[in-house]
Design a protein around this motif. Structure first.
Motif, PDB file in Angstrom:
ATOM      1  N   THR A 195       0.941  -1.213   0.093  1.00 58.01           N
ATOM      2  CA  THR A 195       0.338  -0.219   0.099  1.00 58.01           C
ATOM      3  C   THR A 195       0.971   1.406  -0.124  1.00 58.01           C
ATOM      4  OG1 THR A 195       0.266  -0.362   1.928  1.00 58.01           O
ATOM      5  CG2 THR A 195      -1.925  -1.250   1.389  1.00 58.01           C
ATOM      6  N   ILE A 196       0.470   2.313  -0.781  1.00 56.43           N
ATOM      7  CA  ILE A 196       1.015   3.544  -0.771  1.00 56.43           C
ATOM      8  C   ILE A 196       1.118   3.906  -0.002  1.00 56.43           C
ATOM      9  CG2 ILE A 196       1.529   5.548  -1.983  1.00 56.43           C
ATOM     10  CD1 ILE A 196      -0.248   4.067  -3.966  1.00 56.43           C
ATOM     11  N   PRO A 197       1.773   4.662   0.803  1.00 57.82           N
ATOM     12  CA  PRO A 197       1.851   5.824   2.479  1.00 57.82           C
ATOM     13  C   PRO A 197       1.329   7.052   2.130  1.00 57.82           C
ATOM     14  CG  PRO A 197       4.172   4.484   2.152  1.00 57.82           C
ATOM     15  CD  PRO A 197       3.346   4.142   0.818  1.00 57.82           C
ATOM     16  N   LYS A 198       0.626   7.392   3.215  1.00 58.40           N
ATOM     17  CA  LYS A 198      -0.339   8.758   3.383  1.00 58.40           C
ATOM     18  C   LYS A 198       0.715   9.713   2.435  1.00 58.40           C
ATOM     19  CE  LYS A 198      -3.772  10.274   5.219  1.00 58.40           C
ATOM     20  NZ  LYS A 198      -4.814  10.475   6.367  1.00 58.40           N
ATOM     21  N   GLY A 199       0.344  10.353   1.262  1.00 55.76           N
ATOM     22  CA  GLY A 199       1.733  11.658   1.002  1.00 55.76           C
ATOM     23  C   GLY A 199       2.422  11.164   0.319  1.00 55.76           C
ATOM     24  N   GLU A 200       2.395   9.777  -0.382  1.00 57.29           N
ATOM     25  CA  GLU A 200       3.834   9.288  -1.267  1.00 57.29           C
ATOM     26  C   GLU A 200       2.846   9.008  -2.767  1.00 57.29           C
ATOM     27  OE1 GLU A 200       6.751   7.237   0.832  1.00 57.29           O
ATOM     28  OE2 GLU A 200       6.131   7.989   2.540  1.00 57.29           O
TER      29      GLU A 200
ATOM     30  N   LEU B 134     -11.215  13.232  -4.522  1.00 60.02           N
ATOM     31  CA  LEU B 134     -11.165  14.305  -3.484  1.00 60.02           C
ATOM     32  C   LEU B 134     -11.059  13.305  -1.844  1.00 60.02           C
ATOM     33  CD1 LEU B 134     -13.927  16.592  -3.821  1.00 60.02           C
ATOM     34  CD2 LEU B 134     -11.920  17.024  -4.702  1.00 60.02           C
ATOM     35  N   ARG B 135     -11.419  12.107  -1.574  1.00 58.64           N
ATOM     36  CA  ARG B 135     -11.517  11.612  -1.332  1.00 58.64           C
ATOM     37  C   ARG B 135      -9.583  10.860  -0.432  1.00 58.64           C
ATOM     38  NH1 ARG B 135     -15.613   9.445   0.735  1.00 58.64           N
ATOM     39  NH2 ARG B 135     -16.729   8.528  -1.551  1.00 58.64           N
TER      40      ARG B 135
ATOM     41  N   LEU C  59      -6.968  12.378  -2.116  1.00 58.87           N
ATOM     42  CA  LEU C  59      -6.246  13.928  -1.885  1.00 58.87           C
ATOM     43  C   LEU C  59      -4.647  13.964  -1.359  1.00 58.87           C
ATOM     44  CD1 LEU C  59      -6.035  15.464  -4.413  1.00 58.87           C
ATOM     45  CD2 LEU C  59      -7.321  17.569  -3.545  1.00 58.87           C
ATOM     46  N   ASP C  60      -5.496  13.227  -0.212  1.00 53.99           N
ATOM     47  CA  ASP C  60      -4.345  13.451   0.647  1.00 53.99           C
ATOM     48  C   ASP C  60      -2.859  12.140   0.089  1.00 53.99           C
ATOM     49  OD1 ASP C  60      -5.027  15.751   2.301  1.00 53.99           O
ATOM     50  OD2 ASP C  60      -6.084  14.431   3.346  1.00 53.99           O
ATOM     51  N   PHE C  61      -2.972  11.548   0.134  1.00 49.07           N
ATOM     52  CA  PHE C  61      -1.994  10.556  -0.627  1.00 49.07           C
ATOM     53  C   PHE C  61      -0.969  11.128  -1.113  1.00 49.07           C
ATOM     54  CE2 PHE C  61      -3.218   6.411   1.503  1.00 49.07           C
ATOM     55  CZ  PHE C  61      -4.599   6.456   2.385  1.00 49.07           C
ATOM     56  N   LEU C  62      -1.369  11.490  -2.232  1.00 44.78           N
ATOM     57  CA  LEU C  62      -0.889  12.435  -3.421  1.00 44.78           C
ATOM     58  C   LEU C  62       0.870  13.194  -2.501  1.00 44.78           C
ATOM     59  CD1 LEU C  62      -1.398  12.709  -6.125  1.00 44.78           C
ATOM     60  CD2 LEU C  62      -2.547  15.096  -5.598  1.00 44.78           C
TER      61      LEU C  62
ATOM     62  N   ARG D 223       2.514  16.121  -2.190  1.00 38.89           N
ATOM     63  CA  ARG D 223       2.731  17.043  -2.052  1.00 38.89           C
ATOM     64  C   ARG D 223       3.752  17.998  -3.030  1.00 38.89           C
ATOM     65  NH1 ARG D 223      -1.135  19.400   2.070  1.00 38.89           N
ATOM     66  NH2 ARG D 223      -2.449  17.255   1.981  1.00 38.89           N
TER      67      ARG D 223
END
Lengths: 612, 300
Positions: free
Chosen positions: B69-74, B87-88, B90-93, B95
């Motif tokens: 799994t992809i860590p949040k923000g990565e 949008l749900r 988005l925080d996984f992207l 920055r």
């Protein structure tokens, strides 16, 4: 696109097909496919399962291998499937069963005995846990069950290990005379990664072992068996110390991590520099090897998903260790969870908290499908203002908005027994209804129905017969008249079965005939004693995705009463047009299958088929 | 392996709604990666997800990949096939330059219509593409269905998105073309080929324009529907006319009526009543009237 296995089950044993399968190679596979492949390569001959997310695909994939290699079947429940596999083992061939974690609760009676009896042909139980409760009623940890039953549990971390460990599980089973649990998790079962395959090893059947003292578990024999089980535990502890099963990955000795299963992959992601002791088996744990690692490190942490199985065993063995002080006992692990735990433990720097984007995603809970026959069944249930015991299946979705028609849901087949209890408590003034799906009824509902008749409970049972195990993606069961490999077989006739249980009032109604369903339910409730309504209509998704010509709303006639919105049908939504403060309704013609339920319920009769 | 720090894998998160083809899209990307001998892990969750819920697929590839799994923000790329699902997640992207590829298509779920009170509006993410892309700073928001429809094949919208995705990753366009050709039925070859090129062209054109121009072309927030003055509901029953036939009780969509001890209908749960008037229309004896009364604002 869904995750369903293409049901191209193999019916024969074609030499060319076999040759193709035997070719070694590297192929991407989900964990469940790798487990099936591992079992096939290990020469498995008998395989049985009851579907349950996330384990279902294992048996479906096994069914794609030649019928001449293995008998593969759906069983009526997990206990029967384990008994079938045990029978295969008694008969002298390698046998496997697969189930979800809560399935092991059903099968546990047989497991607890078989743990003493041991095996003849290798016996493997694949049990898939669901950390994070993606599609289950709890997140129990099967490793606790393995410890309880005193049978070894192997915990692969990726698809390659899933294949390798499954193969090895049969060897271990035969060498140590024990059933072996292979424990997967949702994440492993449903993650696709490259896997190296090998040819099948055809294992010579052993023939029945004529040892009554071993095979018949009466008290005298069990007393002799128990010391063998305890001795086996010690031998397995030594066996699992080998690098194949307890892998010491050298890194910094300042921090050593002991881990297993998919938690290992998160550890490697977040803390690649640490020394890692990766256990293939939390039970029986290779305690001496763990002690060596423990003593070589300045500080040791245990990172394991769900229960502190390794941690507790280490503490009991005089190795005080940290784990659950920093890592949660509930929920699914992820790199974030592991990182946060390591931060709490003071091992890594706390990353700056990322400010979430200020957006508001739309709530999108799962819903019943357009045209789902369960919708009418629960509309009828709602109309009689009953106390309703629910059960496990897609139809549990009727508990939430807008149907809100179920009061309780416990476990497979619980509804009928729960309803008997409601009735016998003597407090309920409303009608009492148990609702249960066709496959769930066959799984665990029949003994409860006999109980209800035997004790003359004044309840109504509604069997929601949609001719398939729908929730897990459309598997056959004894009520479909087809086997796992698609062969014709006897089909259970629910009315006959219910009558044979002693029920005097039985009626089968088409789920789409709303008026008759309402009528039948009211009459059933009037009947004193057990009455059964069979609400009958095939699932709209499986085995065939149904699509009829859609319906449309004649907007001029729509009074915006929104009665139809109570169906919760995903094809129904609001149109832009507003009548006195209320949106009129529109139907999405691309998804509407034309079941006509909304038309049947529309008080102003403005929903009609689309005429081209 | 002792002490060796693996090179960081690349992460693509593909999200959408059940039935949109998230898993198929992931499969194409995984096949492209495999052509380069990269390790690929692709993780998804089955089960309830397909019942109209959100679907997601994590794809990670590289020399070695640990976490499935992809860590949040990565996430290097977040590909959303439905606007609100984007949008749900988005925080996984990432920055620092992660690409957000979003189809502006809206799939409004039944849950959005659950309040049936007077004046209710559907509950769907209010954020419009223009403000979100301005906030994220890098990426593409497009109506892929429209682009595909202009080519004569609206069903090839997914392939348009693949075309855009291909411009954000390191693989050659030919890798993608060949994998797509191998995974599309013969009769859809040409439409998908065109859709893929259209996606690439769209992305190239988008890159060539300035951020201001790109934002200007995106839809802004919907004009807010005119505020509807609230009304309360009053249920009036003429007791002498009611014969206790129970029709209104049984047919009330919100189940908020009951018969009282004298077998006369009454409103048992005023909170649940939406004022739909079904009871008024169905009463054979004209005993029920439903009034929708404006709620008066208190005078300051």
């Amino acid at each position: 696109m869904d995750a369903k296995v293409q049901t191209k089950t193999s019916k024969g044993h074609d030499d060319a097909e076999r040759e193709g399968l035997d070719q070694a190679g590297i192929r991407p596979m989900i964990g469940n496919e790798a487990i099936a492949r591992g079992a096939w390569e290990a020469g498995v001959r008998v395989a049985a399962a009851y579907p349950g997310t996330p384990s279902t695909e294992i048996m479906e994939f096994l069914g794609t291998y030649p019928a001449g290699d293995s008998h593969v079947q759906w069983s009526t429940n997990e206990k029967v499937s384990l008994d079938v596999a045990i029978g295969g083992s008694f008969a002298g061939v390698r046998s496997i069963t697969a189930m979800k974690h809560v399935g092991l609760n059903v099968a546990s009676d047989a497991l607890m005995s078989q743990a003493y009896i041991g095996v003849n042909g290798g016996l493997v139980l694949v049990v898939c846990d669901d950390p994070g409760i993606h599609s289950s009623q709890n997140e129990q940890d099967t490793r606790m069950f393995a410890r309880f039953a005193q049978v070894p549990v192997l915990e692969p971390a990726d698809a390659q290990e899933a294949l390798d460990y499954t193969r090895r599980a049969f060897d271990i089973s035969e060498e140590f005379d024990t059933p072996v649990i292979l424990r997967s998790t949702t994440r492993l079962s449903h993650t696709r990664s490259p896997v190296k395959t090998r040819p099948r090893t055809d294992v010579e059947p052993r023939g029945f072992n004529e040892d009554t003292v071993k095979n018949v578990i009466i008290p005298a024999h069990a007393r002799m068996a128990h010391p063998r089980v305890l001795a086996r535990e010690v031998k397995l502890q030594e066996f699992f110390a080998s690098p194949e099963f307890t892998r010491w990955e050298e890194g910094s000795t300042e921090i050593g991590i002991i881990t297993a299963s998919t938690a290992y992959s998160y550890v490697k992601e977040v803390l690649p520099e640490a020394s890692v002791l990766k256990l293939a088996a939390s039970y029986p744990m290779a305690i001496d090897r763990v002690r060596e690692f423990y003593e070589a490190m300045d500080r040791v942490l245990v990172i394991e998903e769900l229960e502190p199985v390794i941690e507790t065993a280490m503490n009991a063995a005089g190795m005080p260790v940290e784990g659950k002080a920093f890592f949660p006992r509930d929920g699914e692990f992820s790199p974030e969870v592991v990182r946060e735990g390591l931060r709490k433990a003071g091992i890594i720097e706390g990353a700056e908290e990322q400010v979430p984007f200020p957006v508001t995603p739309t709530a999108r809970p799962p819903v019943l499908c357009s045209g789902c026959p369960h919708i009418t069944s629960y509309m009828a249930v709602r109309s009689v203002n009953a106390r309703v015991a629910g059960d496990i299946g897609c139809y549990t979705l009727a508990a939430v908005d807008p149907l809100r028609a179920i009061d309780t849901c416990v476990s497979m087949g619980s509804s009928i027994g729960n309803a008997v209890g409601f009735a016998k408590a003597g407090l309920e003034t409303r009608p009492i209804i148990a609702t249960i799906g066709d496959s769930t009824f066959l799984h665990g509902g029949i003994p409860a129905l006999i109980d209800a008749v035997y004790n003359n409970a004044n309840i109504t049972v509604m069997i929601l017969d949609n001719h398939i195990v729908a929730m897990t993606g459309g598997q056959d069961h004894p009520g479909t008249g087809k086997t796992l490999r698609g062969e014709e077989t006897h089909r259970v006739v629910f009315e006959d079965m219910v009558r044979a249980c002693g029920v005097k009032w039985v009626r089968k109604v088409d789920s789409y005939d709303m008026a008759s369903l309402y009528q039948a339910l009211r009459e059933a409730i009037e009947h004193k004693g057990v009455s059964v309504v069979i609400s009958d209509r095939p699932c709209v998704l499986d085995p065939v995705k149904l699509k009829g010509s859609p319906m449309q709303v004649a907007a001029a006639g729509c009074t915006a009463c929104q009665s139809c919105m109570n169906l919760g049908c995903p094809s129904l939504g609001w149109s832009e047009e507003v009548l006195d403060g209320y949106h009129k309704v529109r139907i999405d013609e691309t998804t509407c299958i034309g079941c006509s339920l909304c038309a049947q319920i529309c008080p102003s009769d403005c929903i009609r088929p689309v005429v081209n | 392996m002792a002490g060796k720090v693996a090179t960081k894998p690349r992460s693509v998160l593909i999200v959408g709604v059940g039935g949109q083809g998230v898993i198929m899209m992931s499969k194409v990307l995984a096949l492209v990666c495999q052509r380069h001998g990269l390790q690929v892990k692709q993780s998804e969750v089955h089960g309830m997800a397909k019942r109209g819920g959100g679907v997601f697929s994590h794809i990670r590839y590289g020399e070695t990949v640990s976490s499935p799994t992809i860590p949040k923000g990565e996430a290097d790329v977040l590909l959303a096939m439905e606007w609100s699902e984007g949008l749900r997640w988005l925080d996984f992207l990432r920055r620092d330059g992660g690409a957000f590829i979003a189809d502006t298509k809206r799939i409004v779920p039944p849950f959005a219509f659950r309040s049936r009170k007077y004046g209710s509006q559907p509950i769907y993410s209010p954020e419009a593409p223009r403000e979100v892309m301005e906030m994220v700073g890098s990426g593409f928001a497009l109506d892929a269905t429209k682009i595909a429809a202009e080519l004569g094949e609206p069903r090839a919208a997914n392939t348009v998105l693949l075309g855009v995705l291909s411009t954000t990753l390191e693989f050659s366009a030919d890798d993608w073309r060949e994998v797509i050709a191998q995974n599309v039925p013969a009769k859809a070859q040409e439409a998908n080929r065109l859709a893929f090129e259209a996606g690439r062209d769209w992305a190239d054109a988008s890159r060539a324009s300035t951020m201001e121009d790109r934002l200007r072309e995106l839809p802004g927030r919907d004009e807010l529907a005119a505020e509807i003055a609230p009304k309360s509901v009053q249920f009036e029953i003429t007791g002498e006319w009611c014969k206790g036939c129970d029709i209104c009780v049984k047919m009330c969509p919100e189940r908020c009526l009951r018969l009282n001890d004298e077998q006369i209908a009454e409103l048992a749960n005023p909170e649940a009543c939406t004022g739909c008037r079904i009871c008024e229309w169905l009463c054979p004896d004209f005993a029920i009237r439903v009034h929708r009364v404006p709620v008066l604002e208190p005078v300051a």
